[in-house]
Write an enzyme that holds these catalytic residues in place. Structure first.
Site, PDB file in Angstrom:
ATOM      1  N   SER A 119       1.191  -1.048  -0.175  1.00  0.00           N
ATOM      2  CA  SER A 119      -0.304  -0.022  -0.284  1.00  0.00           C
ATOM      3  C   SER A 119       1.032   1.148   0.112  1.00  0.00           C
ATOM      4  O   SER A 119       0.164   2.396  -0.250  1.00  0.00           O
ATOM      5  CB  SER A 119      -0.979  -0.153   0.982  1.00  0.00           C
ATOM      6  OG  SER A 119      -0.311  -0.521   2.337  1.00  0.00           O
ATOM      7  N   HIS A 140      -1.897  -2.647  -6.731  1.00  0.00           N
ATOM      8  CA  HIS A 140      -2.335  -2.434  -5.669  1.00  0.00           C
ATOM      9  C   HIS A 140      -4.167  -2.238  -5.677  1.00  0.00           C
ATOM     10  O   HIS A 140      -4.683  -1.675  -6.225  1.00  0.00           O
ATOM     11  CB  HIS A 140      -2.264  -0.727  -5.385  1.00  0.00           C
ATOM     12  CG  HIS A 140      -2.642  -0.424  -3.953  1.00  0.00           C
ATOM     13  ND1 HIS A 140      -3.163   0.546  -3.540  1.00  0.00           N
ATOM     14  CD2 HIS A 140      -2.791  -1.362  -2.568  1.00  0.00           C
ATOM     15  CE1 HIS A 140      -3.259   1.061  -2.042  1.00  0.00           C
ATOM     16  NE2 HIS A 140      -3.430  -0.572  -1.740  1.00  0.00           N
ATOM     17  N   GLU A 152      -4.657  -0.008  -8.551  1.00  0.00           N
ATOM     18  CA  GLU A 152      -3.511   0.867  -9.240  1.00  0.00           C
ATOM     19  C   GLU A 152      -2.342   0.319  -9.825  1.00  0.00           C
ATOM     20  O   GLU A 152      -2.102  -0.816  -8.840  1.00  0.00           O
ATOM     21  CB  GLU A 152      -3.145   1.555  -7.775  1.00  0.00           C
ATOM     22  CG  GLU A 152      -3.857   2.649  -7.348  1.00  0.00           C
ATOM     23  CD  GLU A 152      -3.608   3.786  -6.107  1.00  0.00           C
ATOM     24  OE1 GLU A 152      -3.790   4.857  -6.117  1.00  0.00           O
ATOM     25  OE2 GLU A 152      -2.768   2.915  -5.307  1.00  0.00           O
ATOM     26  N   ASN A 190      -3.933   7.032  -1.077  1.00  0.00           N
ATOM     27  CA  ASN A 190      -3.970   6.608  -0.208  1.00  0.00           C
ATOM     28  C   ASN A 190      -2.422   8.116  -0.330  1.00  0.00           C
ATOM     29  O   ASN A 190      -2.900   8.038   1.094  1.00  0.00           O
ATOM     30  CB  ASN A 190      -2.236   4.909   0.468  1.00  0.00           C
ATOM     31  CG  ASN A 190      -3.607   3.775   0.822  1.00  0.00           C
ATOM     32  OD1 ASN A 190      -4.959   3.661   0.461  1.00  0.00           O
ATOM     33  ND2 ASN A 190      -2.843   2.944   0.462  1.00  0.00           N
TER      34      ASN A 190
HETATM   35  N1  3HC Z   1     -15.761  -8.428   1.309  1.00  0.00           N
HETATM   36  C1  3HC Z   1     -16.699  -9.211   0.244  1.00  0.00           C
HETATM   37  N2  3HC Z   1     -17.703  -8.730   0.270  1.00  0.00           N
HETATM   38  C2  3HC Z   1     -17.916  -7.532   1.147  1.00  0.00           C
HETATM   39  C3  3HC Z   1     -17.710  -6.981   1.619  1.00  0.00           C
HETATM   40  C4  3HC Z   1     -16.000  -7.656   2.933  1.00  0.00           C
HETATM   41  N3  3HC Z   1     -15.491  -7.571   3.318  1.00  0.00           N
HETATM   42  N4  3HC Z   1     -17.708  -6.661   3.013  1.00  0.00           N
HETATM   43  C5  3HC Z   1     -19.305  -6.236   1.500  1.00  0.00           C
HETATM   44  N5  3HC Z   1     -18.400  -6.813   0.941  1.00  0.00           N
HETATM   45  C6  3HC Z   1     -20.133  -6.976   0.057  1.00  0.00           C
HETATM   46  C7  3HC Z   1     -21.558  -7.820   0.551  1.00  0.00           C
HETATM   47  O1  3HC Z   1     -21.443  -9.214   0.122  1.00  0.00           O
HETATM   48  C8  3HC Z   1     -22.930  -7.073  -1.030  1.00  0.00           C
HETATM   49  O2  3HC Z   1     -22.411  -8.073  -1.730  1.00  0.00           O
HETATM   50  P1  3HC Z   1     -23.254  -8.320  -2.906  1.00  0.00           P
HETATM   51  O3  3HC Z   1     -24.406  -6.014  -3.092  1.00  0.00           O
HETATM   52  O4  3HC Z   1     -23.402  -8.412  -3.930  1.00  0.00           O
HETATM   53  O5  3HC Z   1     -24.888  -8.081  -2.242  1.00  0.00           O
HETATM   54  C9  3HC Z   1     -21.822  -5.831  -0.719  1.00  0.00           C
HETATM   55  O6  3HC Z   1     -20.552  -5.922  -0.584  1.00  0.00           O
HETATM   56  C10 3HC Z   1     -22.627  -4.735  -0.344  1.00  0.00           C
HETATM   57  O7  3HC Z   1     -22.313  -4.916   0.813  1.00  0.00           O
HETATM   58  P2  3HC Z   1     -23.527  -4.509   2.188  1.00  0.00           P
HETATM   59  O8  3HC Z   1     -24.983  -4.136   1.652  1.00  0.00           O
HETATM   60  O9  3HC Z   1     -23.870  -5.077   3.174  1.00  0.00           O
HETATM   61  O10 3HC Z   1     -22.742  -3.439   2.730  1.00  0.00           O
HETATM   62  P3  3HC Z   1     -21.851  -1.615   2.160  1.00  0.00           P
HETATM   63  O11 3HC Z   1     -23.496  -1.131   1.287  1.00  0.00           O
HETATM   64  O12 3HC Z   1     -22.926  -1.066   3.432  1.00  0.00           O
HETATM   65  O13 3HC Z   1     -20.791  -1.751   2.282  1.00  0.00           O
HETATM   66  C11 3HC Z   1     -18.630  -1.292   1.911  1.00  0.00           C
HETATM   67  C12 3HC Z   1     -19.376  -2.088   2.173  1.00  0.00           C
HETATM   68  C13 3HC Z   1     -18.621  -2.136   0.207  1.00  0.00           C
HETATM   69  C14 3HC Z   1     -17.250  -1.753   2.714  1.00  0.00           C
HETATM   70  C15 3HC Z   1     -18.672  -0.002   1.897  1.00  0.00           C
HETATM   71  O14 3HC Z   1     -18.862   0.647   2.830  1.00  0.00           O
HETATM   72  C16 3HC Z   1     -17.697   0.570   1.049  1.00  0.00           C
HETATM   73  O15 3HC Z   1     -17.525   1.178  -0.468  1.00  0.00           O
HETATM   74  N6  3HC Z   1     -16.931   1.333   2.667  1.00  0.00           N
HETATM   75  C17 3HC Z   1     -15.401   1.941   2.145  1.00  0.00           C
HETATM   76  C18 3HC Z   1     -14.590   0.887   1.587  1.00  0.00           C
HETATM   77  C19 3HC Z   1     -13.364   1.731   0.990  1.00  0.00           C
HETATM   78  O16 3HC Z   1     -12.653   3.285   1.549  1.00  0.00           O
HETATM   79  N7  3HC Z   1     -11.866   0.856   1.000  1.00  0.00           N
HETATM   80  C20 3HC Z   1     -10.923   1.688   0.866  1.00  0.00           C
HETATM   81  C21 3HC Z   1      -9.780   0.616   1.940  1.00  0.00           C
HETATM   82  S1  3HC Z   1      -8.385   1.692   1.453  1.00  0.00           S
HETATM   83  C22 3HC Z   1      -7.416   0.576   0.823  1.00  0.00           C
HETATM   84  O17 3HC Z   1      -8.078  -1.393   1.089  1.00  0.00           O
HETATM   85  C23 3HC Z   1      -6.140   0.972   0.795  1.00  0.00           C
HETATM   86  C24 3HC Z   1      -5.446   0.505   1.297  1.00  0.00           C
HETATM   87  O18 3HC Z   1      -3.965   0.037   0.811  1.00  0.00           O
HETATM   88  C25 3HC Z   1      -5.493   0.392   2.947  1.00  0.00           C
END
Ligand code: 3HC
Length: 294
Positions: A119, A140, A152, A190
């Site tokens: 990351s 990424h 990325e 990030n």
């Molecule tokens: N793993 C796999 N699938 C997941 C999941 C997980 N942990 N959490 C949710 N899902 C799936 C669900 O199964 C569901 O699938 P479906 O549409 O096929 O039924 C779908 O996502 C929607 O889930 P929910 O309705 O339960 O939940 P939300 O609509 O609230 O969405 C979320 C959950 C997609 C995690 C949303 O809250 C989100 O986009 N959050 C922000 C995530 C983000 O910013 N990620 C980037 C982090 S930074 C990073 O990764 C970089 C690293 O270097 C640090």
């Protein structure tokens, strides 16, 4: 070169997702872990998600079984030998990554490509430690890998145009939105996201609002799916702190400095969702905010 077999080192938060989306795209996948317990846990998550997709009617049982059958879990990195692309998604620790590449470089066929899912660590530091720096790039992914559309594709100073093309084609086959970027700590997302998350924690320290107020404000006021403290817990406070430290070392700017609260929570083992406690307690049915005692 056409990729047929993908190796994934690490079956944790990111690795299991990378293995799953690669198998869903039709690749044969070999995934490794350090212990059987970690491997079983990661594979269990893949199986659970495939089962859920079948239950929701989004996937036929036979297709889910075929996807699962394409994933070969193993404790032995020598099974990467015939992979065309090996992606590392292990702990964000450069020495551990260098040890892994030293081992994998000797095993895997000479024309295969290597990628890191780091990351924030510079890609070149890993590329230069292998005998194939021109065939080494950054890929990424974002958490949850199955859900977040972005990939990325990172070019280090040694990455060849052919390796970049391969990375872009791999991302396209996964159905990801691919963005090419350079080997600068934090890349695009990030670079922008980490100072924001750290500011959320600094805001809590400064008393601009409670945990819930800060999170709810950003959800309702800026349309974010999660507030900054929930998202920090979701990313992992240990991971966030280590990204912040790398970026601070690189740029020496306060916006990348880990606030004291983050450092203390990591020291206490409060890593967020993965450890059951961070800015929220995850032991009950719903997350409950826990004041870190500033
Ligand atoms: N793993 C796999 N699938 C997941 C999941 C997980 N942990 N959490 C949710 N899902 C799936 C669900 O199964 C569901 O699938 P479906 O549409 O096929 O039924 C779908 O996502 C929607 O889930 P929910 O309705 O339960 O939940 P939300 O609509 O609230 O969405 C979320 C959950 C997609 C995690 C949303 O809250 C989100 O986009 N959050 C922000 C995530 C983000 O910013 N990620 C980037 C982090 S930074 C990073 O990764 C970089 C690293 O270097 C640090």
């Amino acid at each position: 070169m056409e990729i047929k077999m993908v190796g994934v080192a690490g079956c944790g938060l990111m690795g299991h997702g990378i293995a799953q989306v690669s198998a869903e795209a039709g690749y044969e996948v070999v995934v490794t872990e350090l212990t059987q317990e970690k491997l079983d846990r990661g594979i269990g998550k893949i199986e659970k998600q495939l089962d859920r997709a079948v239950e929701k009617g989004k996937l036929e049982r036979a297709d889910a079984d075929a996807i699962r059958a394409r994933v070969k879990p193993t404790l032995h990195p020598h099974e990467f030998a015939e992979c065309d692309l090996v992606i590392e998604a292990i702990t964000e620790d450069l020495d551990m990554k260098l040890d892994l590449w030293k081992q994998v470089d000797e095993i895997v066929k000479a024309d295969a490509f290597f990628a890191t899912n780091t990351s924030s660590l510079p890609v070149i530091d890993q590329a230069a430690a292998t005998g194939r720096p021109e065939r080494f790039l950054g890929l990424h992914f974002f958490n949850p890998v199955q859900r977040m559309p972005l990939l990325e594709v990172i070019q280090s100073v040694t990455t060849s145009p052919e390796a970049m093309e391969l990375g872009m084609a791999y991302g396209a086959r996964l159905g990801k939105t691919t963005v090419e970027t350079k080997d600068k700590a934090g890349f695009i997302v990030n670079r922008l996201l980490v100072p924001y998350l750290l500011d959320g924690i600094r805001g809590l320290e400064e008393g601009i609002g409670s945990i819930e107020e800060i999170d709810n404000a950003m959800k309702a006021g800026a349309g974010h799916p999660m507030g900054p403290l929930t998202l920090s817990d979701f990313v992992g406070l240990d991971t966030l702190a280590s990204i912040a430290n790398v970026m601070f070392d690189e740029f020496r700017e306060r916006r990348f400095a880990a606030p004291p609260t983050l450092r203390k929570m990591v020291a206490a083992g409060f890593y967020g969702v993965k450890s059951g406690r961070g800015f929220y307690d995850y032991s009950g049915e719903k997350p409950v905010p826990v004041n870190p005692g500033l």
